[in-house]
Design an enzyme around this catalytic site. Structure first.
Site, PDB file in Angstrom:
ATOM      1  N   TRP A 144      88.472  59.892  37.010  1.00  0.00           N
ATOM      2  CA  TRP A 144      87.325  60.273  36.170  1.00  0.00           C
ATOM      3  C   TRP A 144      86.852  61.664  36.617  1.00  0.00           C
ATOM      4  O   TRP A 144      86.752  61.930  37.822  1.00  0.00           O
ATOM      5  CB  TRP A 144      86.205  59.242  36.327  1.00  0.00           C
ATOM      6  CG  TRP A 144      84.959  59.540  35.528  1.00  0.00           C
ATOM      7  CD1 TRP A 144      84.907  60.020  34.239  1.00  0.00           C
ATOM      8  CD2 TRP A 144      83.610  59.387  35.963  1.00  0.00           C
ATOM      9  NE1 TRP A 144      83.601  60.156  33.852  1.00  0.00           N
ATOM     10  CE2 TRP A 144      82.783  59.788  34.891  1.00  0.00           C
ATOM     11  CE3 TRP A 144      83.014  58.953  37.143  1.00  0.00           C
ATOM     12  CZ2 TRP A 144      81.391  59.757  34.970  1.00  0.00           C
ATOM     13  CZ3 TRP A 144      81.644  58.918  37.221  1.00  0.00           C
ATOM     14  CH2 TRP A 144      80.836  59.316  36.140  1.00  0.00           C
TER      15      TRP A 144
ATOM     16  N   LYS B 286      78.902  50.146  30.051  1.00  0.00           N
ATOM     17  CA  LYS B 286      79.861  49.891  28.967  1.00  0.00           C
ATOM     18  C   LYS B 286      79.846  48.423  28.544  1.00  0.00           C
ATOM     19  O   LYS B 286      79.755  48.120  27.369  1.00  0.00           O
ATOM     20  CB  LYS B 286      81.272  50.290  29.387  1.00  0.00           C
ATOM     21  CG  LYS B 286      81.357  51.500  30.282  1.00  0.00           C
ATOM     22  CD  LYS B 286      81.219  52.813  29.558  1.00  0.00           C
ATOM     23  CE  LYS B 286      81.125  53.939  30.569  1.00  0.00           C
ATOM     24  NZ  LYS B 286      81.295  55.258  30.056  1.00  0.00           N
TER      25      LYS B 286
ATOM     26  N   ASP C 251      85.694  51.344  42.108  1.00  0.00           N
ATOM     27  CA  ASP C 251      84.760  51.716  41.029  1.00  0.00           C
ATOM     28  C   ASP C 251      85.126  50.879  39.818  1.00  0.00           C
ATOM     29  O   ASP C 251      86.227  51.015  39.271  1.00  0.00           O
ATOM     30  CB  ASP C 251      84.904  53.217  40.713  1.00  0.00           C
ATOM     31  CG  ASP C 251      83.953  53.645  39.593  1.00  0.00           C
ATOM     32  OD1 ASP C 251      83.109  52.833  39.172  1.00  0.00           O
ATOM     33  OD2 ASP C 251      84.071  54.803  39.137  1.00  0.00           O
TER      34      ASP C 251
HETATM   35  C1  LMR Z   1      83.380  58.954  30.236  1.00  0.00           C
HETATM   36  O1  LMR Z   1      84.266  58.987  31.096  1.00  0.00           O
HETATM   37  O2  LMR Z   1      83.510  59.463  29.113  1.00  0.00           O
HETATM   38  C2  LMR Z   1      82.106  58.230  30.516  1.00  0.00           C
HETATM   39  O3  LMR Z   1      82.170  57.622  31.764  1.00  0.00           O
HETATM   40  C3  LMR Z   1      80.909  59.061  30.309  1.00  0.00           C
HETATM   41  C4  LMR Z   1      80.762  60.158  31.315  1.00  0.00           C
HETATM   42  O4  LMR Z   1      79.646  60.282  31.838  1.00  0.00           O
HETATM   43  O5  LMR Z   1      81.707  60.904  31.586  1.00  0.00           O
END
Ligand code: LMR
Length: 396
Positions: A130, A246, A211
């Site tokens: 992420w 989510k 996570d």
């Molecule tokens: C995403 O990955 O799109 C979500 O977790 C929102 C974010 O804050 O990035």
């Protein structure tokens, strides 16, 4: 003094959200930020959440602080959701949870807790991960390293490379693992792979940091947590950052949990006091609204059944769209190139387009995909699936 400050770099996900909003085309499609959408493109409040909020309105008679740990009922209920009703680590009293502002708050608090008490560590993130992981965890002073996880060229996990890289980690390093529905690639470890990673972590004395932000959006609430539960039953110590954004659709209300598993109850209690110290030092007091809503849903049989059914319908819709998109692409001549999308989990998949191709679908079709090629499958609908497949086939 402020004249020395340079503008911050754009966040690849949030900046796309802003550009999308400005686009006047009615046929535009937002496949960027990871939020669930209906066939109509809305992100409604879940029915069970609305009902729980009504109760909150009726019952709440004070806005006074709830304390550093947040709401005890939430902390207990979220442990049940994450680890199951009869997990050995919970039964042994060596697991502690704290209510945090979203999963991001949990990531930051746990990273802060480690730096304050164990010093700066090397934190291994999956490559890819992420986009915000490195800032949230590295921002308190940890060194960030990456283990290979997914190869876009073959659209598959690079598990052997992951394991051989983690073999080079030093005792005390931290390994961040996506609990399920990997963001951004949608490819998850199977249970056998979770076991192998667990064995490696124990043998090398690493600290696992899971996570989990999409529990219930892959296969089911229990299946999605199975790898994490297995690991939690075997490792001596573990950190978990959980999000309710989510699966409860509580995005802007910001509720999640920071979970700590220690070797025994005594160590858990001491470490927990330091986690609460991190809470105090970062944002002083935790949020309450989302915690009440989640606790109410998880502890009331009827609300729970209502929530679970809606979540299952959401998951089934996204999984159906995965298959539908692959079928449509193959019908248009893709020849199986995108078949991997159907087997991936959660909201995301890499669609494998180049940055140039992603910019073309944005410019020519008004379809917004993150430059990494991450597609939010929940932004697809049966109405726009043909349009999307046609755009992809046009640019490849
Ligand atoms: C995403 O990955 O799109 C979500 O977790 C929102 C974010 O804050 O990035």
């Amino acid at each position: 003094m402020f004249e020395q400050i340079n503008p911050a770099p754009y966040d690849p996900i949030l900046s796309l959200m802003e550009v999308y909003k400005q686009d006047p085309r009615t046929e535009k499609i937002d496949l960027g930020v990871g939020v669930y959408k209906t066939e109509e493109g809305a992100t409604p409040v879940m029915a069970a959440v609305k009902l729980a909020e009504q109760r909150r309105l009726e019952q709440e008679d004070s806005k006074t602080y709830v304390g550093l740990a947040g709401m005890p009922q939430f902390n207990e209920a979220i442990l049940g959701l994450l680890l199951g009703d009869n997990h050995s680590a919970v039964n042994d009293g060596r697991v502690k949870a704290t209510s945090t502002p979203g999963g991001s708050g949990a990531l930051r608090i746990l990273a802060d807790f480690v730096v304050n008490n164990l010093g700066s560590r090397k934190v291994w993130l999956s490559n890819p991960s992420w986009a915000n992981h490195a800032s949230l965890v590295g921002g308190v002073g940890h060194e960030i390293a990456y283990y290979p996880y997914y190869d876009q060229a073959t659209s598959s996990l690079t598990f052997d490379a992951m394991m051989s890289t983690l073999e080079t980690a030093d005792a005390g390093d931290i390994v961040l693992i996506h609990g399920c529905c990997h963001n951004p690639c949608g490819a998850d470890l199977n249970l056998e792979q979770w076991q192998q990673v667990t064995d490696l972590i124990i043998r090398k004395g690493l600290l696992p940091f899971v996570d989990i932000a999409y529990q219930g959006l892959g296969d089911s609430l229990d299946d999605d947590a199975a790898g994490m539960r297995l690991m939690a039953s075997q490792v001596p110590e573990m950190l978990i950052a959980a999000s309710c954004s989510k699966n409860f659709g509580l995005y802007r209300d910001r509720i999640g949990a920071a979970v700590l598993i220690a070797q025994n109850k005594e160590q858990a209690d001491i470490a927990y006091s330091q986690i609460l110290g991190s809470v105090r030092g970062n944002y002083s007091m935790p949020p309450h609204h989302g915690a009440f809503v989640v606790a109410e849903i998880l502890q009331d049989e009827a609300l729970y059944a209502n929530w679970r059914a809606e979540l299952e319908a959401m998951t089934a819709r996204v999984n159906g769209l995965r298959t539908g998109l692959v079928d449509e692409l193959n019908r248009l001549g893709a020849g199986g190139r995108f078949d991997f999308i159907a087997g991936q989990k959660g909201m995301f998949s890499f669609c494998g387009l180049s940055v140039d191709q992603i910019h073309r679908v944005r410019d020519e079709f008004g379809i917004y995909i993150v430059d990494s090629s991450r597609v939010n499958m929940a932004g697809v609908s049966n109405n726009n699936l043909g349009y999307l497949a046609n755009a992809i086939m046009t640019v490849i």
